[in-house]
Design a protein around this motif. Structure first.
Motif, PDB file in Angstrom:
ATOM      1  N   GLU A 232     -23.003  53.552 -11.147  1.00 48.55           N
ATOM      2  CA  GLU A 232     -23.243  52.234 -11.739  1.00 48.55           C
ATOM      3  C   GLU A 232     -23.938  51.347 -10.711  1.00 48.55           C
ATOM      4  N   ILE A 233     -24.867  50.517 -11.191  1.00 43.79           N
ATOM      5  CA  ILE A 233     -25.590  49.566 -10.338  1.00 43.79           C
ATOM      6  C   ILE A 233     -25.356  48.174 -10.901  1.00 43.79           C
ATOM      7  N   MET A 234     -24.973  47.226 -10.029  1.00 46.29           N
ATOM      8  CA  MET A 234     -24.654  45.869 -10.467  1.00 46.29           C
ATOM      9  C   MET A 234     -25.424  44.857  -9.622  1.00 46.29           C
ATOM     10  N   VAL A 235     -26.279  44.071 -10.257  1.00 41.44           N
ATOM     11  CA  VAL A 235     -27.064  43.046  -9.578  1.00 41.44           C
ATOM     12  C   VAL A 235     -26.484  41.684  -9.943  1.00 41.44           C
TER      13      VAL A 235
ATOM     14  N   SER B  25     -30.167  55.929 -19.133  1.00 41.36           N
ATOM     15  CA  SER B  25     -29.198  55.014 -18.534  1.00 41.36           C
ATOM     16  C   SER B  25     -29.065  53.747 -19.372  1.00 41.36           C
ATOM     17  N   ARG B  26     -27.836  53.207 -19.419  1.00 40.01           N
ATOM     18  CA  ARG B  26     -27.583  51.975 -20.159  1.00 40.01           C
ATOM     19  C   ARG B  26     -27.956  50.765 -19.301  1.00 40.01           C
TER      20      ARG B  26
ATOM     21  N   THR C 121     -26.721  45.062 -15.072  1.00 36.73           N
ATOM     22  CA  THR C 121     -25.752  46.142 -14.918  1.00 36.73           C
ATOM     23  C   THR C 121     -26.349  47.400 -15.517  1.00 36.73           C
ATOM     24  N   ILE C 122     -26.393  48.462 -14.730  1.00 34.65           N
ATOM     25  CA  ILE C 122     -26.956  49.735 -15.188  1.00 34.65           C
ATOM     26  C   ILE C 122     -25.883  50.812 -15.090  1.00 34.65           C
ATOM     27  N   ARG C 123     -25.493  51.371 -16.228  1.00 34.06           N
ATOM     28  CA  ARG C 123     -24.603  52.537 -16.257  1.00 34.06           C
ATOM     29  C   ARG C 123     -25.496  53.767 -16.273  1.00 34.06           C
ATOM     30  N   LYS C 124     -25.511  54.495 -15.164  1.00 36.37           N
ATOM     31  CA  LYS C 124     -26.455  55.599 -15.028  1.00 36.37           C
ATOM     32  C   LYS C 124     -26.112  56.764 -15.946  1.00 36.37           C
ATOM     33  N   PHE C 125     -27.140  57.340 -16.481  1.00 36.72           N
ATOM     34  CA  PHE C 125     -27.006  58.518 -17.339  1.00 36.72           C
ATOM     35  C   PHE C 125     -26.940  59.750 -16.442  1.00 36.72           C
ATOM     36  N   SER C 126     -25.883  60.515 -16.601  1.00 37.46           N
ATOM     37  CA  SER C 126     -25.708  61.695 -15.756  1.00 37.46           C
ATOM     38  C   SER C 126     -26.637  62.812 -16.210  1.00 37.46           C
ATOM     39  N   ARG C 127     -27.487  63.252 -15.286  1.00 36.99           N
ATOM     40  CA  ARG C 127     -28.390  64.362 -15.607  1.00 36.99           C
ATOM     41  C   ARG C 127     -27.628  65.680 -15.666  1.00 36.99           C
ATOM     42  N   GLU C 128     -26.496  65.721 -14.962  1.00 37.95           N
ATOM     43  CA  GLU C 128     -25.673  66.934 -14.959  1.00 37.95           C
ATOM     44  C   GLU C 128     -24.590  66.809 -16.024  1.00 37.95           C
ATOM     45  N   ARG C 129     -24.581  67.732 -16.950  1.00 35.40           N
ATOM     46  CA  ARG C 129     -23.579  67.695 -18.015  1.00 35.40           C
ATOM     47  C   ARG C 129     -22.244  68.168 -17.460  1.00 35.40           C
ATOM     48  N   LEU C 130     -21.252  67.258 -17.479  1.00 35.40           N
ATOM     49  CA  LEU C 130     -19.943  67.615 -16.956  1.00 35.40           C
ATOM     50  C   LEU C 130     -19.268  68.617 -17.889  1.00 35.40           C
ATOM     51  N   THR C 131     -18.659  69.611 -17.306  1.00 33.36           N
ATOM     52  CA  THR C 131     -17.946  70.626 -18.070  1.00 33.36           C
ATOM     53  C   THR C 131     -16.453  70.407 -17.911  1.00 33.36           C
TER      54      THR C 131
END
Length: 441
Positions: free
Chosen positions: A90-93, A150-151, A167-177
């Motif tokens: 997450e990134i918060m400005v 990303s949101r 506020t940026i909620r990053k989109f995970s490129r790696e699919r969690l298993t």
């Protein structure tokens, strides 16, 4: 050095880079930057602009210049390195001079700053302009989705007092298993097997939790258990789910245009999904009147639906579901609403972000039914916290409570023979106790 039309190749130094950078940015922006989501195309365009400029730049400076131009024109400016860092979620400005990130569940202030609030506003405009959205004093908040998924949320003055906020909620490129979640300690192998059985057996499941507790991640993992042959319709306000089944229809809400028209709400999409012959309906998050439509779908043959909502406990989740249902505008008695919930929802999975930043499943609770005017629930698994280690990590385990769910027959009919020990029931001890002679006085 004058940057007009050059007649010969000139060697430039580091002091010339700012002027060259500004010139190239203006040139590229004038030509258009519609392919900013394609790194190869954008880098090729920068190289073209450099050739037109006809200057000689040493390779290290050339790479630095190319990277800065890419970040400024095609990327997210000073935030681009944060977006490229896989550890950051997450990134918060908070205005121009305060940029925070979340790394492994912990919030850390970075050394990155913007020059002024106007630069933050320029970045916001750059993101939302291609999407046909606007942000101004009359509409100070805006949601968007970056090209990588990303949101993105921005809010500006006068609502944001200390300057524009991003506020940026990053989109995970790696699919969690599920294996990764077990490795991270978010749940146990036994609970994972139990949840797989619940999904395949078409139980209606709600994943409840606070902001950033891992609800969407868990929804993604559980959706992966849906059999390949079933038709899945996903409904989200911002598309994040990464289902790998072949037969998936993805729907995303549409905000109103600049004139306030054309909005398509989650509720509209849920209603439409019912006409699409779905085997499963997966709603990213219930946050309004669509909760009533979800409950009606669950109660009219659309078993196996999954969704998330914000709540701090399974009991709170039911209370919130009641509130959301009444937001649909139907004047229903509270008992009728509770009966709808009790008959529709089979299981609530509670997630939480603990004080050490870790995300865990803390409760798995069965919705049993109604008793008077109250919905009865039974905890099947519950997280037992035992303390903290020397590194500040929360210690504990997600343990069975000893209660077998009433829907166990549905799991067995679907081919899952879960032993009593899975639920903490020790059959050997029970048999031993029943065979002990009774001492009469």
């Amino acid at each position: 050095m004058t940057l007009s039309e050059p007649s010969g190749v000139r060697q430039v130094s580091a002091s010339d880079l700012p002027k060259i950078k500004n010139y190239l940015i203006q040139t590229i922006q004038r030509d258009g930057a519609s392919d900013w989501y394609d790194p190869k195309a954008t880098l090729a365009r920068i190289e073209q602009a450099l050739k037109k400029l006809n200057v000689s730049i040493e390779q290290p400076l050339r790479e630095k210049l190319t990277q800065e131009i890419y970040q400024e024109v095609y990327g997210m400016g000073v935030l681009q390195p944060l977006l490229d860092d896989p550890r950051i979620t997450e990134i918060m400005v908070n205005g121009a001079k305060k940029v925070y990130v979340e790394i492994e569940g912990r919030i850390v202030k970075t050394a990155i700053t913007f020059e002024h609030d106007g630069q933050v506003m320029d970045l916001i405009e750059k993101v939302i302009r291609p999407l046909g959205r606007r942000v101004d004093a009359d509409h100070p908040a805006v949601d968007a989705r970056l090209p990588d998924g990303s949101r993105f949320n921005a809010i500006i003055p006068p609502v944001a007092i200390d300057g524009p906020s991003i506020t940026i909620r990053k989109f995970s490129r790696e699919r969690l298993t599920v294996e990764k979640l077990i490795e991270l300690g978010s749940l146990t192998p036994i609970v994972a097997d139990f949840l797989e059985a619940c999904v395949v057996s078409r139980l209606n499941i709600i994943i409840s939790g606070g902001t950033g507790s891992g609800k969407t991640t868990l929804l993604n993992v559980l959706s992966g258990y849906i059999p390949e042959h079933e038709r899945i319709v996903t409904i989200e306000d911002s598309a994040e789910l990464q289902l790998h089944q072949e037969h998936v229809v993805r729907l995303e809400m549409k905000p109103p245009d600049l004139e306030g028209k054309g909005e398509v709400k989650i509720r509209d999409l849920v209603r439409n999904a019912l006409r699409m012959r779905p085997d499963r309906i997966v709603v990213g998050e219930c946050r309004g009147g669509e909760a009533l439509d979800m409950l009606q779908a669950m109660n009219t043959g659309h078993d196996g639906s999954l969704t998330t909502l914000h709540a701090n406990s399974p009991r709170d989740a039911l209370s919130r579901l009641e509130t959301l249902t009444m937001m649909a505008g139907m004047d229903l008695p509270i008992r009728i609403v509770r009966e709808q919930i009790a008959s529709a929802v089979d299981l609530i999975i509670q997630t939480a972000r603990l004080r050490d930043g870790s995300r865990k499943v803390t409760q798995v609770t069965e919705v049993v039914g109604m008793e008077g005017d109250t919905i009865v629930m039974t905890d099947i698994f519950k997280f037992d916290e035992t303390g903290m280690d020397e590194n500040g990590r929360v210690l504990g385990e997600l343990k069975p409570t000893g209660m077998r769910p009433l829907f166990i027959n549905r799991l067995e009919m679907a081919g899952f023979k879960l032993k009593a020990e899975v639920f903490g029931v020790n059959i050997a001890e029970m048999l031993s106790a029943s065979r002990r002679p009774t001492v009469r006085k």
